[in-house]
Write an enzyme that holds these catalytic residues in place. Structure first.
Site, PDB file in Angstrom:
ATOM      1  N   THR A 152       0.823  -1.214   0.000  1.00 21.12           N
ATOM      2  CA  THR A 152       0.000   0.000   0.000  1.00 21.12           C
ATOM      3  C   THR A 152       0.856   1.263   0.000  1.00 21.12           C
ATOM      4  O   THR A 152       1.976   1.252   0.527  1.00 21.12           O
ATOM      5  CB  THR A 152      -0.898   0.010   1.267  1.00 21.12           C
ATOM      6  OG1 THR A 152      -1.460   1.310   1.438  1.00 21.12           O
ATOM      7  CG2 THR A 152      -0.115  -0.314   2.531  1.00 21.12           C
ATOM      8  N   ASP A 153       0.306   2.336  -0.542  1.00 24.66           N
ATOM      9  CA  ASP A 153       1.010   3.628  -0.501  1.00 24.66           C
ATOM     10  C   ASP A 153       1.153   4.134   0.944  1.00 24.66           C
ATOM     11  O   ASP A 153       1.970   5.015   1.213  1.00 24.66           O
ATOM     12  CB  ASP A 153       0.284   4.686  -1.363  1.00 24.66           C
ATOM     13  CG  ASP A 153      -1.163   4.954  -0.955  1.00 24.66           C
ATOM     14  OD1 ASP A 153      -1.672   4.286  -0.030  1.00 24.66           O
ATOM     15  OD2 ASP A 153      -1.791   5.837  -1.575  1.00 24.66           O
ATOM     16  N   GLU A 154       0.382   3.555   1.876  1.00 25.80           N
ATOM     17  CA  GLU A 154       0.412   4.063   3.257  1.00 25.80           C
ATOM     18  C   GLU A 154       1.749   3.820   3.945  1.00 25.80           C
ATOM     19  O   GLU A 154       2.038   4.436   4.974  1.00 25.80           O
ATOM     20  CB  GLU A 154      -0.735   3.458   4.068  1.00 25.80           C
ATOM     21  CG  GLU A 154      -2.073   3.799   3.446  1.00 25.80           C
ATOM     22  CD  GLU A 154      -3.267   3.480   4.320  1.00 25.80           C
ATOM     23  OE1 GLU A 154      -3.126   3.432   5.543  1.00 25.80           O
ATOM     24  OE2 GLU A 154      -4.347   3.279   3.747  1.00 25.80           O
ATOM     25  N   TYR A 175      -1.507  -0.335  11.336  1.00 25.37           N
ATOM     26  CA  TYR A 175      -1.724  -1.042  10.070  1.00 25.37           C
ATOM     27  C   TYR A 175      -0.590  -0.787   9.091  1.00 25.37           C
ATOM     28  O   TYR A 175       0.034  -1.724   8.571  1.00 25.37           O
ATOM     29  CB  TYR A 175      -3.060  -0.620   9.442  1.00 25.37           C
ATOM     30  CG  TYR A 175      -3.117  -0.891   7.954  1.00 25.37           C
ATOM     31  CD1 TYR A 175      -3.145  -2.195   7.472  1.00 25.37           C
ATOM     32  CD2 TYR A 175      -3.112   0.155   7.024  1.00 25.37           C
ATOM     33  CE1 TYR A 175      -3.157  -2.452   6.100  1.00 25.37           C
ATOM     34  CE2 TYR A 175      -3.123  -0.090   5.672  1.00 25.37           C
ATOM     35  CZ  TYR A 175      -3.147  -1.391   5.210  1.00 25.37           C
ATOM     36  OH  TYR A 175      -3.145  -1.640   3.866  1.00 25.37           O
ATOM     37  N   LYS A 224       2.284  -3.308   7.298  1.00 23.39           N
ATOM     38  CA  LYS A 224       2.506  -3.489   5.852  1.00 23.39           C
ATOM     39  C   LYS A 224       3.957  -3.181   5.499  1.00 23.39           C
ATOM     40  O   LYS A 224       4.569  -3.878   4.690  1.00 23.39           O
ATOM     41  CB  LYS A 224       1.553  -2.598   5.039  1.00 23.39           C
ATOM     42  CG  LYS A 224       0.103  -3.023   5.075  1.00 23.39           C
ATOM     43  CD  LYS A 224      -0.159  -4.410   4.494  1.00 23.39           C
ATOM     44  CE  LYS A 224      -0.024  -4.457   2.998  1.00 23.39           C
ATOM     45  NZ  LYS A 224      -0.416  -5.797   2.459  1.00 23.39           N
ATOM     46  N   TYR A 274     -14.896  11.800   9.721  1.00 19.93           N
ATOM     47  CA  TYR A 274     -13.877  12.194  10.698  1.00 19.93           C
ATOM     48  C   TYR A 274     -13.502  13.655  10.450  1.00 19.93           C
ATOM     49  O   TYR A 274     -13.015  14.006   9.382  1.00 19.93           O
ATOM     50  CB  TYR A 274     -12.631  11.322  10.586  1.00 19.93           C
ATOM     51  CG  TYR A 274     -12.854   9.820  10.735  1.00 19.93           C
ATOM     52  CD1 TYR A 274     -14.069   9.302  11.202  1.00 19.93           C
ATOM     53  CD2 TYR A 274     -11.843   8.926  10.415  1.00 19.93           C
ATOM     54  CE1 TYR A 274     -14.256   7.934  11.328  1.00 19.93           C
ATOM     55  CE2 TYR A 274     -12.027   7.560  10.549  1.00 19.93           C
ATOM     56  CZ  TYR A 274     -13.239   7.074  10.996  1.00 19.93           C
ATOM     57  OH  TYR A 274     -13.427   5.710  11.120  1.00 19.93           O
TER      58      TYR A 274
HETATM   59  P1  TYD Z   1     -10.380   4.292   4.711  1.00 22.31           P
HETATM   60  O1  TYD Z   1     -11.354   3.961   3.646  1.00 22.31           O
HETATM   61  O2  TYD Z   1     -10.478   3.558   6.012  1.00 22.31           O
HETATM   62  O3  TYD Z   1      -8.926   4.105   4.064  1.00 22.31           O
HETATM   63  P2  TYD Z   1      -7.471   4.580   4.567  1.00 22.31           P
HETATM   64  O4  TYD Z   1      -7.502   4.844   6.011  1.00 22.31           O
HETATM   65  O5  TYD Z   1      -6.655   3.385   4.252  1.00 22.31           O
HETATM   66  O6  TYD Z   1      -7.137   5.768   3.723  1.00 22.31           O
HETATM   67  O7  TYD Z   1     -10.460   5.863   5.037  1.00 22.31           O
HETATM   68  C1  TYD Z   1     -10.343   6.809   4.016  1.00 22.31           C
HETATM   69  C2  TYD Z   1     -10.519   8.174   4.620  1.00 22.31           C
HETATM   70  O8  TYD Z   1     -11.868   8.308   5.096  1.00 22.31           O
HETATM   71  C3  TYD Z   1      -9.629   8.433   5.826  1.00 22.31           C
HETATM   72  O9  TYD Z   1      -9.166   9.790   5.773  1.00 22.31           O
HETATM   73  C4  TYD Z   1     -10.549   8.256   7.017  1.00 22.31           C
HETATM   74  C5  TYD Z   1     -11.915   8.664   6.474  1.00 22.31           C
HETATM   75  N1  TYD Z   1     -13.054   7.937   7.092  1.00 22.31           N
HETATM   76  C6  TYD Z   1     -14.099   8.655   7.702  1.00 22.31           C
HETATM   77  O10 TYD Z   1     -14.116   9.919   7.704  1.00 22.31           O
HETATM   78  N2  TYD Z   1     -15.107   7.956   8.302  1.00 22.31           N
HETATM   79  C7  TYD Z   1     -15.133   6.599   8.327  1.00 22.31           C
HETATM   80  O11 TYD Z   1     -16.081   6.004   8.932  1.00 22.31           O
HETATM   81  C8  TYD Z   1     -14.079   5.876   7.674  1.00 22.31           C
HETATM   82  C9  TYD Z   1     -14.064   4.363   7.652  1.00 22.31           C
HETATM   83  C10 TYD Z   1     -13.058   6.584   7.065  1.00 22.31           C
END
Ligand code: TYD
Length: 347
Positions: free
Chosen positions: A130-132, A154, A158, A211
């Site tokens: 992953t790019d993360e 996580y 990785k 979020y």
């Molecule tokens: P996610 O799909 O979990 O992928 P990643 O963390 O691997 O990028 O999250 C993508 C973005 O969306 C991340 O900035 C967190 C946000 N997010 C929310 O705002 N609410 C949520 O319930 C989830 C799951 C993610």
């Protein structure tokens, strides 16, 4: 010209989201390749995802990548020549609750596959990452040479797997490539990620937990583009090489939510802006170049808005797939444990 026509390909994690699409792509472009789907069927792997694929060409073996006896047994019994590994614990929010299983799958499991590749003379092993692992970048883009600076339990697990692959190649010349993909969306994604989780909740008329203000930026790619990128690396990647797979389609979360609201016909009243549960570990922006994979002949083809809307339609038309999944305790327990205090009565 590399050839998969007589290959036997073991797809670890092939009953999950990206792995199952990869199996579909290989079946389409390489109809004589034998495929062994090797999957532990953890919460994120489902036989319903691959039920239409199992036949003489594509068979299923139940097992964990951490189990070297099972892995090596499956390779020997099926005369496997190539391996692609999608098997992983993949959700950041789950890793915040408990990261032990992430180390087991994402680090130790990759070590087991590297060892099996070396000992049993596998022609090529592609490990999907992953790019993360690069961490967050406010401006500019990561390349494959950027330092590994993961921020979450996580992404650090990785990164541990990527480093096992690197060390194996340097030490033993194990023919392993690593791909680092961007955020991926499409049908059959377990409903816990931003797009899949929000889509099923909006379809049910439930509130979605955004979020903060949704300003974080991710590079979003359709799962079929991602799967084709991994196939290009399997066919043409240099052993020991690392290949970024992304389509440079950067969007803030709030823009994704806007399109999801539009396509589901829901209003902004269903968006609940919550205090960020990821706290310090919430990466602001992911961005990378994918020129090395493009140089192998790959390019992404899917238009984001069109395909995001098609994905919503897929979830609307395929409740048979996700309704049983969200009824299981392994799903409801996580949603309650992680979102309970933020969503309250809107859970
Ligand atoms: P996610 O799909 O979990 O992928 P990643 O963390 O691997 O990028 O999250 C993508 C973005 O969306 C991340 O900035 C967190 C946000 N997010 C929310 O705002 N609410 C949520 O319930 C989830 C799951 C993610």
């Amino acid at each position: 010209m590399p050839d998969l026509s007589n290959a036997v390909l073991m797809v670890c994690g092939g009953a999950g989201f990206i792995g199952s699409h990869f199996v579909r792509i290989v079946r389409k472009y390489h109809p004589t390749t034998r495929i062994v789907i090797y999957d532990a069927l953890t919460y994120a792997g489902n036989l319903t995802t691959i039920q239409d694929l199992l036949d003489e060409q594509t068979t299923f073996v139940h097992g964990k990548i951490q189990d070297s006896t099972a892995v090596e047994g499956a390779i020997t019994a099926n005369e496997v020549t190539h391996i692609v590994n999608f098997a992983a614990e993949s959700h950041n929010d789950r890793s915040i609750l408990d990261s032990g299983s992430f180390i087991q799958s994402n680090v130790f499991g990759v070590y087991v596959l590297c060892e099996a590749t070396r000992k049993l003379g596998i022609t090529k092993f592609v490990h999907v990452s992953t790019d993360e692992v690069y961490g967050s970048i406010n401006e500019g883009k990561f390349t494959e040479d950027s330092p590994i600076m993961p921020n979450t339990p996580y992404s650090s697990s990785k990164a541990g797997g990527d480093l096992q692959a690197r060390a194996h190649h340097i030490t033993y010349k194990t023919p392993v490539c690593v791909t680092r993909g961007g955020n991926t969306y499409g049908p059959y994604q377990y409903p816990e990620k931003l797009i899949s989780y929000f889509t099923v909740r909006l379809l049910m008329g439930k509130k979605v937990p955004l979020y903060g203000e949704g300003n974080q930026v991710r590079e979003w790619m359709h799962v079929e583009d991602h799967a084709r990128g991994i196939l290009a690396v399997l066919l043409h990647g240099e052993p020991g090489g690392v290949y970024n797979v992304g389509d440079e389609n950067e969007r803030p979360n709030r823009e994704i939510v806007r399109i999801l609201l539009e396509e589901t016909g829901r209003g902004d009243d269903l968006v609940k802006r919550i205090e960020d549960p990821r706290k310090g570990a919430h990466d602001t922006r992911y961005s990378m170049t994918s020129n090395l994979t493009r140089a192998l002949g790959w390019k992404p083809e899917k238009d984001f808005e069109t395909e995001l809307r098609n994905t919503v339609r897929w979830y609307r038309d395929n409740e048979w797939w996700w309704q049983p999944i969200i009824a299981k305790p392994e799903y409801t327990d996580f949603i309650r444990n992680f979102y309970g205090k933020y969503l309250g009565e809107d859970l």
